[in-house]
Design a protein around this motif. Structure first.
Motif, PDB file in Angstrom:
ATOM      1  N   GLN A 103       0.842  -1.200   0.000  1.00  0.00           N
ATOM      2  CA  GLN A 103       0.000   0.000   0.000  1.00  0.00           C
ATOM      3  C   GLN A 103       0.877   1.251   0.000  1.00  0.00           C
ATOM      4  OE1 GLN A 103      -3.606  -0.026   0.324  1.00  0.00           O
ATOM      5  NE2 GLN A 103      -3.437   2.116  -0.230  1.00  0.00           N
ATOM      6  N   ASP A 107       0.806   4.157  -3.110  1.00  0.00           N
ATOM      7  CA  ASP A 107      -0.024   5.321  -2.771  1.00  0.00           C
ATOM      8  C   ASP A 107      -0.109   6.357  -3.879  1.00  0.00           C
ATOM      9  OD1 ASP A 107      -1.086   4.528  -0.395  1.00  0.00           O
ATOM     10  OD2 ASP A 107       0.436   5.512   0.839  1.00  0.00           O
ATOM     11  N   MET A 108       0.884   6.412  -4.750  1.00  0.00           N
ATOM     12  CA  MET A 108       0.856   7.391  -5.827  1.00  0.00           C
ATOM     13  C   MET A 108      -0.290   7.142  -6.792  1.00  0.00           C
ATOM     14  SD  MET A 108       2.511   4.714  -6.686  1.00  0.00           S
ATOM     15  CE  MET A 108       3.125   3.673  -7.950  1.00  0.00           C
ATOM     16  N   ALA A 109      -0.892   5.950  -6.739  1.00  0.00           N
ATOM     17  CA  ALA A 109      -1.992   5.602  -7.643  1.00  0.00           C
ATOM     18  C   ALA A 109      -3.345   6.053  -7.099  1.00  0.00           C
ATOM     19  CB  ALA A 109      -2.002   4.099  -7.892  1.00  0.00           C
ATOM     20  N   GLY A 110      -3.362   6.701  -5.952  1.00  0.00           N
ATOM     21  CA  GLY A 110      -4.623   7.116  -5.349  1.00  0.00           C
ATOM     22  C   GLY A 110      -5.213   5.981  -4.530  1.00  0.00           C
ATOM     23  N   GLN A 111      -6.224   6.281  -3.750  1.00  0.00           N
ATOM     24  CA  GLN A 111      -6.803   5.309  -2.817  1.00  0.00           C
ATOM     25  C   GLN A 111      -7.270   4.027  -3.510  1.00  0.00           C
ATOM     26  OE1 GLN A 111     -10.173   6.774  -0.661  1.00  0.00           O
ATOM     27  NE2 GLN A 111     -10.558   4.840   0.354  1.00  0.00           N
ATOM     28  N   TYR A 112      -8.048   4.168  -4.557  1.00  0.00           N
ATOM     29  CA  TYR A 112      -8.612   2.982  -5.203  1.00  0.00           C
ATOM     30  C   TYR A 112      -7.603   2.290  -6.105  1.00  0.00           C
ATOM     31  CZ  TYR A 112     -12.810   5.056  -3.334  1.00  0.00           C
ATOM     32  OH  TYR A 112     -13.722   5.595  -2.477  1.00  0.00           O
ATOM     33  N   GLY A 113      -6.797   3.062  -6.794  1.00  0.00           N
ATOM     34  CA  GLY A 113      -5.762   2.476  -7.639  1.00  0.00           C
ATOM     35  C   GLY A 113      -4.739   1.721  -6.819  1.00  0.00           C
ATOM     36  N   ALA A 114      -4.369   2.283  -5.675  1.00  0.00           N
ATOM     37  CA  ALA A 114      -3.395   1.622  -4.804  1.00  0.00           C
ATOM     38  C   ALA A 114      -3.942   0.284  -4.320  1.00  0.00           C
ATOM     39  CB  ALA A 114      -3.046   2.525  -3.624  1.00  0.00           C
ATOM     40  N   GLU A 115      -5.213   0.257  -3.975  1.00  0.00           N
ATOM     41  CA  GLU A 115      -5.804  -1.001  -3.497  1.00  0.00           C
ATOM     42  C   GLU A 115      -5.779  -2.069  -4.584  1.00  0.00           C
ATOM     43  OE1 GLU A 115      -7.235  -3.734  -0.854  1.00  0.00           O
ATOM     44  OE2 GLU A 115      -6.412  -1.747  -0.451  1.00  0.00           O
TER      45      GLU A 115
END
Length: 134
Positions: A103, A107-115
Motif C-alpha cells: 500500500q 499510494d501514488m496511484a490514489g486510494q482505489y488504484g493503490a488497493e
C-alpha cells in the motif's frame, strides 16, 4: 463478414493475452517471493534456511499447503496471510504485513488504484506459492 472476422480474432486474442498475463504474473510472483519471502521460507519454499531458526515461530513449508489441506490449495487463507490487513496475522504475528508495505509503495496511484495494485501483487505471490505445491 469483416465484423464477424474481427470478432472471431478478438475472441482468440483474449485467451492468449490472459495466458500471457498469467505467466507474467507468475514470474512477478516468483521474483517477489525471492525478494521478500525466501529469507524465511527458503528459495524453494521449504523453510529450510538458517534465518528461520532465529524466529520465535517457525515459518511453514509452503510447498505442502495443498497436501495438508486434503489436496486443495487454500488460496483465500494464503491471500489473507500474505496481505495481513484482515486481522489474520502470519506465524503468530512474526510475518510482515505485506499489504501495508505494498500500500505504501502504491499510494501514488490514489486510494482505489493503490488497493488494486496491492491486491494484484498479493495475488501474484499467492499464485506463485500455489505453483510450488508438491
Amino acid at each position: 463478414m469483416r465484423i464477424r472476422s474481427m470478432f472471431l480474432v478478438s475472441l482468440t486474442a483474449v485467451p492468449l493475452s490472459l495466458s500471457i498475463g498469467a505467466s507474467q504474473a507468475l514470474a512477478d510472483g516468483a521474483g517477489e517471493f525471492m525478494r521478500s519471502c525466501a529469507v524465511c521460507h527458503g528459495a524453494d519454499g521449504r523453510s529450510n534456511t538458517s534465518f528461520s531458526d532465529l524466529l520465535t515461530v517457525a515459518p511453514p513449508n509452503l510447498t505442502t499447503l495443498a497436501a495438508n489441506n486434503d489436496g486443495v490449495f487454500p488460496m483465500l487463507e494464503v491471500i489473507q496471510m500474505i496481505d495481513g490487513r484482515t486481522g489474520l496475522r502470519g506465524h503468530g504475528s512474526e510475518m510482515p504485513i505485506w499489504g501495508d508495505r505494498y500500500q505504501g509503495e502504491a499510494d501514488m496511484a490514489g486510494q482505489y488504484g493503490a488497493e488494486l495494485i496491492v491486491r494484484g501483487r498479493v495475488l501474484e505471490l499467492a499464485e506463485y506459492i500455489a505453483s510450488i505445491q508438491e
